[in-house]
Design a protein around this motif. Sequence first.
Motif, PDB file in Angstrom:
ATOM      1  N   TYR A   1       0.826  -1.209   0.000  1.00 32.05           N
ATOM      2  CA  TYR A   1       0.000   0.000   0.000  1.00 32.05           C
ATOM      3  C   TYR A   1       0.862   1.262   0.000  1.00 32.05           C
ATOM      4  N   LEU A   2       1.932   1.249   0.788  1.00 31.73           N
ATOM      5  CA  LEU A   2       2.806   2.419   0.839  1.00 31.73           C
ATOM      6  C   LEU A   2       3.505   2.639  -0.495  1.00 31.73           C
ATOM      7  N   CYS A   3       4.008   1.565  -1.095  1.00 31.37           N
ATOM      8  CA  CYS A   3       4.719   1.685  -2.383  1.00 31.37           C
ATOM      9  C   CYS A   3       3.783   2.136  -3.497  1.00 31.37           C
ATOM     10  N   ILE A   4       2.577   1.540  -3.565  1.00 27.08           N
ATOM     11  CA  ILE A   4       1.674   1.895  -4.661  1.00 27.08           C
ATOM     12  C   ILE A   4       1.116   3.293  -4.461  1.00 27.08           C
ATOM     13  N   PHE A   5       0.977   3.735  -3.206  1.00 27.19           N
ATOM     14  CA  PHE A   5       0.521   5.108  -2.968  1.00 27.19           C
ATOM     15  C   PHE A   5       1.586   6.114  -3.394  1.00 27.19           C
ATOM     16  N   CYS A   6       2.843   5.830  -3.066  1.00 26.08           N
ATOM     17  CA  CYS A   6       3.939   6.727  -3.482  1.00 26.08           C
ATOM     18  C   CYS A   6       4.056   6.765  -5.002  1.00 26.08           C
ATOM     19  N   TYR A   7       3.910   5.602  -5.644  1.00 26.41           N
ATOM     20  CA  TYR A   7       3.956   5.568  -7.103  1.00 26.41           C
ATOM     21  C   TYR A   7       2.795   6.363  -7.700  1.00 26.41           C
ATOM     22  N   GLY A   8       1.595   6.199  -7.105  1.00 27.44           N
ATOM     23  CA  GLY A   8       0.433   6.909  -7.617  1.00 27.44           C
ATOM     24  C   GLY A   8       0.590   8.417  -7.509  1.00 27.44           C
ATOM     25  N   ILE A   9       1.092   8.894  -6.373  1.00 27.54           N
ATOM     26  CA  ILE A   9       1.304  10.338  -6.214  1.00 27.54           C
ATOM     27  C   ILE A   9       2.342  10.838  -7.207  1.00 27.54           C
ATOM     28  N   ARG A  10       3.428  10.078  -7.353  1.00 23.32           N
ATOM     29  CA  ARG A  10       4.489  10.482  -8.290  1.00 23.32           C
ATOM     30  C   ARG A  10       3.961  10.520  -9.722  1.00 23.32           C
ATOM     31  N   PHE A  11       3.146   9.542 -10.100  1.00 20.34           N
ATOM     32  CA  PHE A  11       2.603   9.500 -11.456  1.00 20.34           C
ATOM     33  C   PHE A  11       1.590  10.618 -11.683  1.00 20.34           C
ATOM     34  N   LEU A  12       0.661  10.791 -10.738  1.00 22.29           N
ATOM     35  CA  LEU A  12      -0.407  11.773 -10.922  1.00 22.29           C
ATOM     36  C   LEU A  12       0.098  13.204 -10.841  1.00 22.29           C
ATOM     37  N   TRP A  13       1.217  13.410 -10.153  1.00 20.86           N
ATOM     38  CA  TRP A  13       1.731  14.768  -9.985  1.00 20.86           C
ATOM     39  C   TRP A  13       2.024  15.424 -11.332  1.00 20.86           C
ATOM     40  N   SER A  14       2.376  14.634 -12.314  1.00 24.70           N
ATOM     41  CA  SER A  14       2.748  15.183 -13.625  1.00 24.70           C
ATOM     42  C   SER A  14       1.613  15.100 -14.639  1.00 24.70           C
ATOM     43  N   THR A  15       0.433  14.679 -14.208  1.00 23.37           N
ATOM     44  CA  THR A  15      -0.695  14.568 -15.134  1.00 23.37           C
ATOM     45  C   THR A  15      -1.586  15.803 -15.028  1.00 23.37           C
ATOM     46  N   PRO A  16      -2.197  16.221 -16.129  1.00 19.74           N
ATOM     47  CA  PRO A  16      -3.046  17.428 -16.083  1.00 19.74           C
ATOM     48  C   PRO A  16      -4.342  17.212 -15.308  1.00 19.74           C
ATOM     49  N   TRP A  17      -4.885  15.980 -15.316  1.00 17.88           N
ATOM     50  CA  TRP A  17      -6.173  15.778 -14.640  1.00 17.88           C
ATOM     51  C   TRP A  17      -6.046  15.738 -13.120  1.00 17.88           C
ATOM     52  N   PHE A  18      -4.827  15.631 -12.588  1.00 17.44           N
ATOM     53  CA  PHE A  18      -4.655  15.714 -11.138  1.00 17.44           C
ATOM     54  C   PHE A  18      -4.911  17.132 -10.643  1.00 17.44           C
ATOM     55  N   TRP A  19      -4.610  18.110 -11.468  1.00 19.52           N
ATOM     56  CA  TRP A  19      -4.781  19.514 -11.090  1.00 19.52           C
ATOM     57  C   TRP A  19      -6.084  20.097 -11.620  1.00 19.52           C
ATOM     58  N   ASP A  20      -6.593  19.535 -12.688  1.00 20.97           N
ATOM     59  CA  ASP A  20      -7.865  19.994 -13.254  1.00 20.97           C
ATOM     60  C   ASP A  20      -8.670  18.763 -13.650  1.00 20.97           C
ATOM     61  N   THR A  21      -9.663  18.417 -12.854  1.00 17.99           N
ATOM     62  CA  THR A  21     -10.412  17.166 -13.085  1.00 17.99           C
ATOM     63  C   THR A  21     -11.226  17.198 -14.370  1.00 17.99           C
ATOM     64  N   ARG A  22     -11.446  18.365 -14.938  1.00 16.12           N
ATOM     65  CA  ARG A  22     -12.163  18.424 -16.216  1.00 16.12           C
ATOM     66  C   ARG A  22     -11.360  17.766 -17.334  1.00 16.12           C
ATOM     67  N   GLN A  23     -10.043  17.648 -17.124  1.00 16.60           N
ATOM     68  CA  GLN A  23      -9.200  16.983 -18.116  1.00 16.60           C
ATOM     69  C   GLN A  23      -9.491  15.488 -18.208  1.00 16.60           C
ATOM     70  N   CYS A  24     -10.193  14.955 -17.220  1.00 23.88           N
ATOM     71  CA  CYS A  24     -10.570  13.532 -17.281  1.00 23.88           C
ATOM     72  C   CYS A  24     -11.544  13.259 -18.411  1.00 23.88           C
ATOM     73  N   TRP A  25     -12.231  14.299 -18.913  1.00 27.26           N
ATOM     74  CA  TRP A  25     -13.306  14.094 -19.881  1.00 27.26           C
ATOM     75  C   TRP A  25     -13.061  14.782 -21.214  1.00 27.26           C
ATOM     76  N   HIS A  26     -12.044  15.591 -21.308  1.00 32.06           N
ATOM     77  CA  HIS A  26     -11.747  16.205 -22.600  1.00 32.06           C
ATOM     78  C   HIS A  26     -11.267  15.128 -23.580  1.00 32.06           C
ATOM     79  N   SER A  27     -11.842  15.150 -24.770  1.00 29.42           N
ATOM     80  CA  SER A  27     -11.523  14.185 -25.842  1.00 29.42           C
ATOM     81  C   SER A  27     -11.923  12.756 -25.482  1.00 29.42           C
TER      82      SER A  27
END
Length: 447
Positions: free
Chosen positions: A207-233
């Motif tokens: 759980y600790l490893c996958i949570f750290c990986y998830g935060i690291r991955f999502l930090w560089s994604t646009p939908w982490f900061w703007d959830t509307r990006q989850c639905w564009h295109s």
Amino acid sequence: MGGEEAQPSRRRRAEQCWGRNGAGKWWPPARLCPALGPPPRGFRWLWRRRPRGGRKMATAAAGALGLLWGWLWNERFWLPQNVSWADLEKPGDDYGYPRARHILSVFPLAAGIFSVRLLFERFIAKPCALHVGIQDSGPYQAQSNAILEKVFLSITKYPDEKRLEGLSKQLDWDVRKIQCWFRHRRNQDKPPTLTKFCESMWRFTFYLCIFCYGIRFLWSTPWFWDTRQCWHSYPYQPLTSGLYYYYTMELAFYWSLMFSQFTDIKRKDFLIMFVHHLATIGLITFSYINNMVRVGTLVMCLHDASDFLLEAAKLANYAKYQRLCDTFFVIFSAVFVVTRLGIYPFWILNTTLFESWEIIGPYPSWWLFNGLLLILQVLHVIWSYLIARIAFKALIRGKVSKDDRSDVESSSEEEDMSSTKSPCGSSSSNGANRVNGHMGGNYWAEE
């Protein structure tokens, strides 16, 4: 004579292998039962005898399966309007678009995760448990007694006062001694603390490893900061390698938990957790096939945020660091309530219900997906209430108390440490074990 005896033998073999149908004719033909091989010599005519309408029945069954398959993958259910499966067959960037066949790669990965777990528990978790003082031994063995053993196995494991008095007269034992025997006998069937520590340490690590990986991955994604990006295109959102690995690892882990639950420690909430794992697998799989993977990563990371804290509290509890256990559990309770009752409804459900309605509009699988997320929110409310109640007791009493879902009773060894009055090591009804200088529960609510 030999030939006359051989003929009935061949007929009996034919009857056993092929049998007769309702019309008294031999069935089925060997091509439908290749494992049986051809009929014996002199009975080849069985191949040609089959019930009338058999070919029509096979055709009808194939047609029914075709209709079922077409209904299962109906484009109007899975995809928005004016989108077809053929549109998603076009190659995209990196891994292309999600495919249902990608799910098949999860099963060998789940087997690999389970193998890694066995090695981890043996060569890492067990030495850590021994280092913190957890004994590599089972519970106290009850004194051998045939009469009490028979009552325990065939009548009851929790005798009432009337039965205790009868056994006391029959054995000429004190009632308290008989109660102690039954408690030791029940604890004898319970798994040792070492086993539970190893299981929790494995889950804590993952759980600790996958949570750290998830935060690291999502930090560089646009939908982490703007959830509307989850639905564009949407649904033309190709997979990236990081997103694919995140999804497959999460899904494979829960499949490994699904199978290992039958070999792990059996707890009272076995059925509840089985349904929980099944629902989690269903949600992850559904969102992957439907290409709602962007919002799916947010949901997974949000749930992983509190899981490793609960496992850390369990580890501290098994190691008898009660103050540390209480601290971790209170932190877990706070994180759980904030993420499940705050961030989840106002961040996740807001984008799946309102922002997606505005950008892509509703369609059948959209309704189902949001319905499942709303059911999950109801469970969050129930679990938050139970956890808050336990955390409140921990703050008031200075301990994390045992609740209804605890899987074991107080161990006899710990009772021996906490009592000097009772010959069998049990404390009085209002007593409790003292750990690290204050009152502490031995075992508390399992996840």
